[in-house]
Design a protein around this motif. Structure first.
Motif, short mmCIF file in Angstrom:
data_model
loop_
_atom_site.label_atom_id
_atom_site.label_comp_id
_atom_site.label_asym_id
_atom_site.label_seq_id
_atom_site.Cartn_x
_atom_site.Cartn_y
_atom_site.Cartn_z
N ILE B 121 0.84 -1.20 0.00
CA ILE B 121 0.00 0.00 0.00
C ILE B 121 0.87 1.25 0.00
CG2 ILE B 121 -1.67 1.33 1.32
CD1 ILE B 121 -2.86 -1.18 2.31
N VAL B 122 1.87 1.25 0.88
CA VAL B 122 2.73 2.44 0.98
C VAL B 122 3.46 2.67 -0.32
CG1 VAL B 122 4.74 3.37 2.13
CG2 VAL B 122 2.97 2.29 3.46
N TRP B 145 -1.08 -3.69 -8.19
CA TRP B 145 -2.23 -2.93 -7.73
C TRP B 145 -2.85 -3.62 -6.53
CZ3 TRP B 145 -6.71 -5.62 -7.49
CH2 TRP B 145 -6.79 -6.77 -8.28
N ASP B 146 -3.50 -2.85 -5.71
CA ASP B 146 -4.26 -3.44 -4.62
C ASP B 146 -5.42 -2.51 -4.34
OD1 ASP B 146 -3.59 -2.07 -1.59
OD2 ASP B 146 -2.43 -1.46 -3.33
N LEU B 147 -6.47 -3.03 -3.77
CA LEU B 147 -7.65 -2.19 -3.55
C LEU B 147 -7.78 -1.75 -2.10
CD1 LEU B 147 -10.26 -3.88 -5.88
CD2 LEU B 147 -9.11 -1.73 -6.18
N TRP B 148 -6.83 -2.12 -1.26
CA TRP B 148 -6.94 -1.73 0.15
C TRP B 148 -6.74 -0.24 0.31
CZ3 TRP B 148 -9.16 -4.63 3.45
CH2 TRP B 148 -9.12 -6.02 3.28
N GLY B 149 -5.71 0.28 -0.34
CA GLY B 149 -5.45 1.71 -0.25
C GLY B 149 -6.66 2.52 -0.68
N PRO B 150 -7.16 2.27 -1.89
CA PRO B 150 -8.36 3.01 -2.31
C PRO B 150 -9.52 2.86 -1.35
CG PRO B 150 -7.40 1.90 -4.18
CD PRO B 150 -6.61 1.49 -3.00
N PHE B 151 -9.70 1.66 -0.83
CA PHE B 151 -10.79 1.44 0.12
C PHE B 151 -10.65 2.36 1.31
CE2 PHE B 151 -14.03 -0.62 2.38
CZ PHE B 151 -13.58 -0.92 3.65
N PHE B 152 -9.45 2.38 1.91
CA PHE B 152 -9.26 3.22 3.09
C PHE B 152 -9.44 4.68 2.76
CE2 PHE B 152 -8.57 0.06 5.92
CZ PHE B 152 -7.46 -0.72 5.71
N PHE B 153 -8.93 5.10 1.59
CA PHE B 153 -9.03 6.52 1.26
C PHE B 153 -10.47 6.93 1.02
CE2 PHE B 153 -4.83 6.87 1.83
CZ PHE B 153 -3.98 6.42 0.84
N PHE B 201 -8.84 -3.39 -12.79
CA PHE B 201 -8.52 -3.21 -11.38
C PHE B 201 -7.36 -2.25 -11.16
CE2 PHE B 201 -11.51 -5.80 -9.48
CZ PHE B 201 -11.69 -6.93 -10.25
N GLN B 202 -6.45 -2.25 -12.14
CA GLN B 202 -5.33 -1.34 -12.01
C GLN B 202 -5.82 0.10 -12.03
OE1 GLN B 202 -2.54 -1.77 -15.16
NE2 GLN B 202 -0.78 -1.47 -13.85
N SER B 203 -6.77 0.35 -12.92
CA SER B 203 -7.29 1.71 -13.03
C SER B 203 -8.10 2.09 -11.80
CB SER B 203 -8.14 1.79 -14.29
OG SER B 203 -8.95 2.91 -14.24
N LEU B 204 -8.91 1.15 -11.29
CA LEU B 204 -9.66 1.43 -10.06
C LEU B 204 -8.69 1.78 -8.94
CD1 LEU B 204 -12.39 -1.30 -9.59
CD2 LEU B 204 -12.68 1.05 -10.27
N SER B 205 -7.64 1.00 -8.87
CA SER B 205 -6.66 1.20 -7.83
C SER B 205 -6.00 2.58 -7.96
CB SER B 205 -5.62 0.08 -7.94
OG SER B 205 -4.56 0.30 -7.09
N LEU B 206 -5.67 2.94 -9.19
CA LEU B 206 -5.04 4.23 -9.41
C LEU B 206 -5.95 5.38 -9.02
CD1 LEU B 206 -2.75 5.91 -11.06
CD2 LEU B 206 -4.68 6.27 -12.52
#
Lengths: 183, 280
Positions: B121-122, B145-153, B201-206
Motif C-alpha cells: 500500500i505504501v 495494484w491493490d484495492l486496500w489503499g483506495p478502500f481506506f481513502f 482493477f489497475q485503473s480502479l486502484s489508481l
C-alpha cells in the motif's frame, strides 16, 4: 462389536477456523442487530464493510492457505497484461488436509453469501437504498472469494492430473531408455 | 518417487517456480547422467515453523541455507494468526500459469502477509501520488495494484465529509462513498470504451490512490472552517490529484482521445472538491 474405532477427526486448525467464521458472523450479526442500538447509518456502514473486508482478507490470505491449501491472486506481467494466478499445495499435502476444516471452509463461504443475498432482498423490499449499498459491497467481497477459490480448486485438480501424467510419462520413458541401454 | 520428498523443499520467496525445482529433481533422480540443473538461484532459507525432514538427496542439491529472520518470526499479530501447522506440508506449490517467478507465499507466516500488504500500500501510494521516474509507463506504474489503499481513502474521505457536515451526516457519507466508487468504475469503463488499454482493477486502484490529496484537503477543511482557506486548499489538492492521475490515464488511450479520457476524471475530482467546500 468393534470398540477400537478410530477417534472422530477433529479440527486440525481450530484457531484459523474460528477466525474464518468470526469475521463473517460478526459482519452479519452487526448488520442485523445494529438497527437496535445505533441510529447512525455511517457507523453501521463503516463497521460492517470493514468487518467484511477483514473477512475477505482473512479468507483469501490465511484460511484459504491453511484450511484448504489454495491461494489465488492477480499479477500484471511484463507485457502489461493481467494474469490470474492460482496456487495449491502438492497432492500429498492436499490429501492430508483435514476434512472437517475444508468442510467448514466451503460451507461457511457459501452460507454467508446466501445470507447476504437474503438480507439484500429484505432491504430491496423495504426500498432502503443505502442498506442495499452495504449489502452490495459485502456480497461482492464474498462472491469474489467464492469465485477465486472455486477456480483455484478446479485448476488445482487439473494441474495435479497433468503433472502426474507428465511425471509418469517421463519416468516411464526414461526407464525404457535405461532398459534399452543395458541391453 | 521424489513426490514424497517434494513437500520438504524449503524455498526462498524469490526463487523460481516450485514446479521447476520439482521437475529438475525428478529429472536428476531418474537420469544417471549429468542432471540438467538450472543456473544458480539464491539459496533457500528454511521456514522455521515447518519441520524439514531432510533426505540426503535433497541436501546435495541445495546448499545449506542461511536462516531468514522474517520466517523465524513467530510473532502472533493482533489480526488473526495461526502459524502454519506441520501437517499442512511444506512449500511445494504448483503455479497454474507459466513458469515465471512465483513467490512462494503458500506457507508463509501470517505476519509476513500483513507486512507485505502494508508495504505494498505504501509503495503504491508513493508511486502514484509523488513524483517518480516510472510515472509515464502505465505498465510499471501500478504493477502491484491493490484495492486496500483506495478502500481506506474512500472511507476516510466519506468519514471526514460526514464529520464536517452538521446535518444529514448519513446521506453525506453514503453519497460520497457511492459517488467515488461508482465514479471510479465509470471512469474506467470510459477509458475502455474509448479503445484504451488499461486493466480494470489497475485503473480502479489508481483512481483510488489519487484521492489521497483530496483526503488531506478534506481533513484540513474540517479543521479550519474559513471559506478562503478551504478554497485555496481544495484547489491545490485538486490540482495535485489531477496531476497524479494524468500520466496514467493519458498514456492509456489514443493521443487524439486524451482529452475525452481525462475530462471526466477532472470533473469527478472537481465535484468532490465542491462537496468539500460546500459542506459546513
Amino acid at each position: 462389536m468393534d470398540f477400537a474405532q478410530p477417534p472422530v477427526e477433529n479440527y486440525a486448525n481450530p484457531r484459523t477456523c474460528f477466525f474464518h467464521v468470526l469475521f463473517k458472523a460478526s459482519a452479519l450479526a452487526f448488520y442485523i442487530l445494529s438497527a437496535l442500538f445505533f441510529n447512525s447509518f455511517v457507523i453501521i456502514f463503516v463497521v460492517t464493510v470493514l468487518l467484511s473486508a477483514l473477512d475477505f482478507w482473512v479468507v483469501k490470505n490465511v484460511s484459504g492457505r491453511i484450511l484448504v491449501g489454495l491461494r489465488w491472486w492477480n499479477e500484471i506481467n511484463d507485457l502489461g497484461e493481467s494474469v490470474w494466478r492460482f496456487e495449491c499445495l502438492d497432492q500429498e499435502s492436499l490429501a492430508r488436509m483435514n476434512k472437517k476444516d475444508s468442510w467448514l471452509f466451503w460451507w461457511t463461504l457459501y452460507l454467508s453469501a446466501v445470507a447476504w443475498i437474503v438480507l439484500g432482498i429484505f432491504s430491496l423490499i423495504r426500498f432502503q437504498a443505502d442498506y442495499l449499498l452495504v449489502v452490495g459491497v459485502c456480497l461482492t467481497l464474498n462472491i469474489a472469494n467464492i469465485v477465486g477459490f472455486t477456480k483455484c480448486r478446479k485448476d488445482a485438480k487439473k494441474q495435479i492430473q497433468q503433472f502426474a501424467t507428465q511425471t509418469i510419462a517421463s519416468r516411464f520413458s526414461s526407464t525404457i531408455q535405461s532398459a534399452f541401454s543395458v541391453v | 518417487m521424489s513426490n514424497s520428498h517434494s513437500d520438504t523443499i524449503p524455498l526462498h520467496p524469490s526463487s523460481q517456480s516450485d514446479i521447476d525445482e520439482i521437475e529438475n529433481l525428478i529429472n536428476a533422480s531418474v537420469q544417471s547422467g549429468p542432471a540438467t540443473v538450472l543456473p544458480a538461484r539464491p539459496p533457500s532459507p528454511p521456514r522455521a515453523s515447518i519441520p524439514v525432514s531432510s533426505t540426503p538427496f535433497i541436501q546435495s542439491q541445495i546448499p545449506p541455507p542461511p536462516p531468514q529472520s522474517s520466517s523465524s518470526n513467530q510473532k502472533v499479530p493482533s489480526v488473526p494468526a495461526a502459524p502454519p501447522p506441520p501437517s499442512v506440508g511444506n512449500s511445494s506449490s504448483i503455479a497454474a500459469t507459466g513458469f515465471g517467478p512465483a513467490p512462494n507465499t503458500l506457507t508463509e507466516p501470517v505476519w509476513d502477509t500483513v507486512k507485505r500488504d502494508l508495504s505494498r500500500i505504501v509503495s503504491n501510494l508513493k508511486l502514484v501520488v509523488f513524483p517518480n521516474p516510472y510515472r509515464e509507463d502505465p505498465g510499471k506504474a501500478l504493477r502491484d495494484w491493490d484495492l486496500w489503499g483506495p478502500f481506506f481513502f474512500i472511507v476516510f474521505l466519506g468519514l471526514t465529509l460526514s464529520w464536517s457536515a452538521s446535518v444529514k451526516k448519513s446521506e453525506v457519507f453514503a453519497v460520497a462513498f457511492a459517488l467515488l466508487a461508482a465514479g471510479a468504475v465509470i471512469l474506467t469503463l470510459n477509458v475502455l470504451l474509448l479503445g484504451g488499454h488499461i486493466i480494470f482493477f489497475q485503473s480502479l486502484s489508481l483512481l483510488g490512490y489519487c484521492l489521497f490529496p483530496l483526503d488531506i484537503g478534506a481533513l484540513i477543511c474540517m479543521l479550519k472552517d474559513n471559506v478562503v482557506v478551504k478554497m485555496v486548499v481544495v484547489s491545490v489538492t485538486l490540482a495535485w490529484s489531477s496531476w497524479a492521475a494524468y500520466p496514467f490515464m493519458s498514456s492509456a488511450v489514443n493521443p487524439r482521445r486524451k482529452a475525452l479520457a481525462l475530462y471526466p476524471v477532472f470533473l469527478m475530482y472537481v465535484s468532490v472538491g465542491f462537496l468539500i467546500i460546500a459542506i459546513n
